[in-house]
Write an enzyme that holds these catalytic residues in place. Structure first.
Site, PDB file in Angstrom:
ATOM      1  N   LYS A   1      -7.434  -1.023  -9.803  1.00 22.31           N
ATOM      2  CA  LYS A   1      -8.377  -1.790  -8.808  1.00 22.31           C
ATOM      3  C   LYS A   1      -9.374  -0.909  -8.453  1.00 22.31           C
ATOM      4  CE  LYS A   1      -7.243  -3.034  -3.983  1.00 22.31           C
ATOM      5  NZ  LYS A   1      -7.885  -2.330  -3.065  1.00 22.31           N
TER       6      LYS A   1
ATOM      7  N   SER B   1       0.620  -1.022  -0.215  1.00 24.29           N
ATOM      8  CA  SER B   1      -0.056  -0.036   0.091  1.00 24.29           C
ATOM      9  C   SER B   1       0.902   1.248   0.127  1.00 24.29           C
ATOM     10  CB  SER B   1      -0.898   0.027   1.330  1.00 24.29           C
ATOM     11  OG  SER B   1      -1.373   1.186   1.411  1.00 24.29           O
TER      12      SER B   1
ATOM     13  N   THR C   1      -5.476   2.445  -7.336  1.00 24.14           N
ATOM     14  CA  THR C   1      -6.669   2.267  -6.912  1.00 24.14           C
ATOM     15  C   THR C   1      -7.751   3.515  -7.400  1.00 24.14           C
ATOM     16  OG1 THR C   1      -5.762   1.385  -4.934  1.00 24.14           O
ATOM     17  CG2 THR C   1      -7.879   2.507  -4.635  1.00 24.14           C
TER      18      THR C   1
ATOM     19  N   TYR D   1      -1.864   5.424  -4.753  1.00 25.46           N
ATOM     20  CA  TYR D   1      -2.769   6.666  -4.673  1.00 25.46           C
ATOM     21  C   TYR D   1      -1.960   7.710  -5.459  1.00 25.46           C
ATOM     22  CZ  TYR D   1      -5.884   4.209  -1.470  1.00 25.46           C
ATOM     23  OH  TYR D   1      -6.430   3.338  -0.419  1.00 25.46           O
TER      24      TYR D   1
ATOM     25  N   HIS E   1     -13.031  -2.224  -2.489  1.00 23.55           N
ATOM     26  CA  HIS E   1     -12.177  -1.723  -1.614  1.00 23.55           C
ATOM     27  C   HIS E   1     -12.716  -2.321  -0.113  1.00 23.55           C
ATOM     28  CE1 HIS E   1      -9.234   1.784  -1.058  1.00 23.55           C
ATOM     29  NE2 HIS E   1      -9.247   1.338   0.020  1.00 23.55           N
TER      30      HIS E   1
ATOM     31  N   GLY F   1     -14.062 -10.267   0.795  1.00 24.65           N
ATOM     32  CA  GLY F   1     -15.019 -11.171   1.391  1.00 24.65           C
ATOM     33  C   GLY F   1     -14.626 -12.750   1.209  1.00 24.65           C
TER      34      GLY F   1
ATOM     35  N   ASP G   1     -11.312  -9.215  -5.416  1.00 17.95           N
ATOM     36  CA  ASP G   1     -11.003  -9.240  -3.834  1.00 17.95           C
ATOM     37  C   ASP G   1     -12.320  -8.991  -3.234  1.00 17.95           C
ATOM     38  OD1 ASP G   1     -11.268  -6.458  -3.456  1.00 17.95           O
ATOM     39  OD2 ASP G   1      -9.091  -6.140  -3.443  1.00 17.95           O
TER      40      ASP G   1
ATOM     41  N   ARG H   1      -8.185  -8.376   4.503  1.00 16.98           N
ATOM     42  CA  ARG H   1      -8.138  -8.427   6.178  1.00 16.98           C
ATOM     43  C   ARG H   1      -7.460  -9.912   6.474  1.00 16.98           C
ATOM     44  NH1 ARG H   1     -12.683  -6.163   4.287  1.00 16.98           N
ATOM     45  NH2 ARG H   1     -13.271  -4.045   5.424  1.00 16.98           N
TER      46      ARG H   1
HETATM   47  C1  LIG Z   1      -7.387  -2.221   6.944  1.00 22.40           C
HETATM   48  C2  LIG Z   1      -7.745  -2.187   5.393  1.00 22.40           C
HETATM   49  C3  LIG Z   1      -6.942  -1.234   4.834  1.00 22.40           C
HETATM   50  C4  LIG Z   1      -6.726  -1.078   3.463  1.00 22.40           C
HETATM   51  N1  LIG Z   1      -6.061  -0.363   2.866  1.00 22.40           N
HETATM   52  C5  LIG Z   1      -5.904  -0.326   1.424  1.00 22.40           C
HETATM   53  C6  LIG Z   1      -4.869   0.696   0.659  1.00 22.40           C
HETATM   54  O1  LIG Z   1      -4.068   1.273   1.280  1.00 22.40           O
HETATM   55  N2  LIG Z   1      -5.111   0.870  -0.538  1.00 22.40           N
HETATM   56  C7  LIG Z   1      -5.907   0.008  -1.216  1.00 22.40           C
HETATM   57  O2  LIG Z   1      -5.936   0.082  -2.581  1.00 22.40           O
HETATM   58  N3  LIG Z   1      -6.826  -0.785  -0.782  1.00 22.40           N
HETATM   59  C8  LIG Z   1      -6.875  -1.025   0.602  1.00 22.40           C
HETATM   60  N4  LIG Z   1      -7.495  -1.776   1.380  1.00 22.40           N
HETATM   61  C9  LIG Z   1      -8.568  -2.470   0.358  1.00 22.40           C
HETATM   62  C10 LIG Z   1      -7.899  -3.970   0.063  1.00 22.40           C
HETATM   63  O3  LIG Z   1      -6.883  -3.698  -0.750  1.00 22.40           O
HETATM   64  C11 LIG Z   1      -8.852  -4.787  -0.475  1.00 22.40           C
HETATM   65  O4  LIG Z   1      -9.553  -4.356  -1.625  1.00 22.40           O
HETATM   66  C12 LIG Z   1     -10.070  -5.316   0.479  1.00 22.40           C
HETATM   67  O5  LIG Z   1      -9.483  -5.492   1.969  1.00 22.40           O
HETATM   68  C13 LIG Z   1     -10.409  -6.703   0.046  1.00 22.40           C
HETATM   69  O6  LIG Z   1     -11.363  -7.364   1.014  1.00 22.40           O
HETATM   70  P1  LIG Z   1     -11.337  -8.438   2.263  1.00 22.40           P
HETATM   71  O7  LIG Z   1     -10.483  -7.595   3.345  1.00 22.40           O
HETATM   72  O8  LIG Z   1     -12.569  -8.668   2.739  1.00 22.40           O
HETATM   73  O9  LIG Z   1     -10.352  -9.557   1.667  1.00 22.40           O
HETATM   74  C14 LIG Z   1      -7.755  -1.928   2.486  1.00 22.40           C
HETATM   75  C15 LIG Z   1      -8.447  -3.006   3.436  1.00 22.40           C
HETATM   76  C16 LIG Z   1      -8.242  -3.160   4.488  1.00 22.40           C
HETATM   77  C17 LIG Z   1      -9.273  -4.016   5.389  1.00 22.40           C
END
Ligand SMILES: Cc1cc2nc3c(=O)[nH]c(=O)nc-3n(C[C@H](O)[C@H](O)[C@H](O)COP(=O)(O)O)c2cc1C
Length: 365
Positions: A230, A106, A156, A130, A254, A287, A285, A309
């Site tokens: 994404k 990230s 993203t 970003y 996201h 769930g 991605d 997660r």
């Molecule tokens: C705590 C957290 C922080 C995240 N930070 C970013 C990030 O910095 N950049 C980004 O593109 N997506 C971010 N995401 C989204 C994840 O890349 C991803 O799309 C998402 O976690 C997928 O769902 P899942 O947690 O159910 O597997 C974040 C998600 C979580 C849970």
């Protein structure tokens, strides 16, 4: 008690993490309808197993954008991983290398690009970008990722502002004082609360909310690395993405952290796969918590999946080893689903192996 599945790690992480980081990792936007939907939509899809097929030799290996992987299970970018474990992003990247998958870093990381590269030089890495209002700063991040040997940029596109994450507002979320967003030195680029969610305030101040398709084109031309988009959720945007020259699409909401009440990603995957065909890989991605979920996403046309997660939960519970355990659990569960559905190779998984529960409505029987 032994931790044998992703939900075991989730429970354990909820017990050991302090409230503010736990809420930050776990939560979604708004009333969290989409957060629940991302997981529950998988439960409405059933697997149709075929029997009496020799499944004694099986293989979960695959190739994505020229990179050979142990399984089509990749690590999604998640911010601020040092809140989960003191080794943070370095541990996650090392685990990805041990397992032989791709680690996506990230922009909002608590280890720097160079620290991660030094800690895990052999790991295949993508850099999640970003775009900041400050374009020079953005270019600097891209050049550093290129120099450090990252293999792709993951742009993203669903975050012109951050979603309404109620628990972060309640908690007045900010990074603990001993942590920093490690790619930046300027103090205005630290995450501190001015009364609400510090991360939301940061994003509103720093991210470029004018971002549009011309900027994607700019990035594709500027960067030496392939660009993956994404956050695509409609076939209309998937069709526009194809025109930019991007090299992949990640169907993502996201992790349900942006706009609440959008569909689950698995629900919109088919329309996007249909629009894109075989021109570029479509990934998904959101769930995914079981190997059977991975199986279902591949059956609906995803070339690979990302987990967010679950990786943070593994990291919180047992650092590098915990992340590796999560990846192994999902791979082993996928392998088991393949064997029991009569499949020996990832490329054999297709739509004929799944059915939606609505097909079992009494009126249709
Ligand atoms: C705590 C957290 C922080 C995240 N930070 C970013 C990030 O910095 N950049 C980004 O593109 N997506 C971010 N995401 C989204 C994840 O890349 C991803 O799309 C998402 O976690 C997928 O769902 P899942 O947690 O159910 O597997 C974040 C998600 C979580 C849970």
């Amino acid at each position: 008690m032994a931790l044998v599945c992703v939900s075991d790690y989730e429970k354990k992480a909820s017990e050991i993490l302090p409230k503010t980081p736990w809420d930050y990792y776990r939560s979604g936007a708004g009333a969290e309808l989409t957060l629940k939907l991302n997981e529950s939509a998988y439960k409405r899809i059933r697997i149709r197993p075929r029997v009496l097929i020799d499944v004694s030799k099986r293989n979960t290996k695959c190739n994505l954008l020229g990179i050979d992987l142990n399984a089509p299970i990749l690590i999604a970018p998640t911010a601020m991983q040092k809140m989960a474990h003191f080794d943070g992003e370095m541990a996650t990247a090392k685990a990805a290398g041990n397992f032989n998958t791709i680690y996506t870093m990230s922009t909002l990381s608590t280890c720097s690009i160079e620290e991660v590269e030094n800690a895990a030089p052999g790991t295949n890495k993508f850099y999640q970008l970003y775009i900041y209002k400050d374009r020079e700063l953005t270019k600097n991040l891209i050049c550093r990722a290129e120099k450090a040997g990252f293999k792709a940029l993951v742009l993203t596109v669903d975050a012109p502002i951050f979603g309404q994450r109620r628990s972060d507002v309640r908690n007045k979320f900010e990074l603990p004082s001993h942590l920093r967003l490690a790619n930046f030195t300027d103090e205005k680029l630290f995450v501190q609360s001015a009364g609400g969610s510090g991360i939301s305030e940061y994003v509103s101040a720093q991210f470029d909310a004018t971002l549009n398709w011309n900027d994607v084109q700019w990035l594709v031309n500027f960067s030496k690395l392939p660009v993956i988009l994404k956050g695509i959720m409609t076939y209309e945007d998937a069709s526009l993405a194809l025109k930019t020259g991007c090299k992949g699409i990640i169907v993502s909401n996201h992790g349900a952290r942006q706009l609440d009440t959008v569909p689950a990603t698995i629900e919109v995957l088919p329309e996007i796969v249909k629009a894109v065909g075989s021109q570029i890989p479509v990934m998904v991605d959101g769930g995914i918590r079981n190997g059977t979920d991975v199986f279902k996403a591949l059956a609906l046309g995803a070339k690979a999946i990302f987990v967010g997660r679950p990786i943070l939960y593994g990291l919180a519970v047992n650092g590098e080893k915990g992340v590796e355990s999560i990846l192994n659990i999902l791979r082993d569960e996928l392998d088991s689903a393949m064997a029991l559905a009569g499949i020996t190779n990832i490329s054999e998984i297709n739509k004929s192996f799944i059915v939606h529960e609505s097909n079992f409505c009494v009126s249709k029987l």
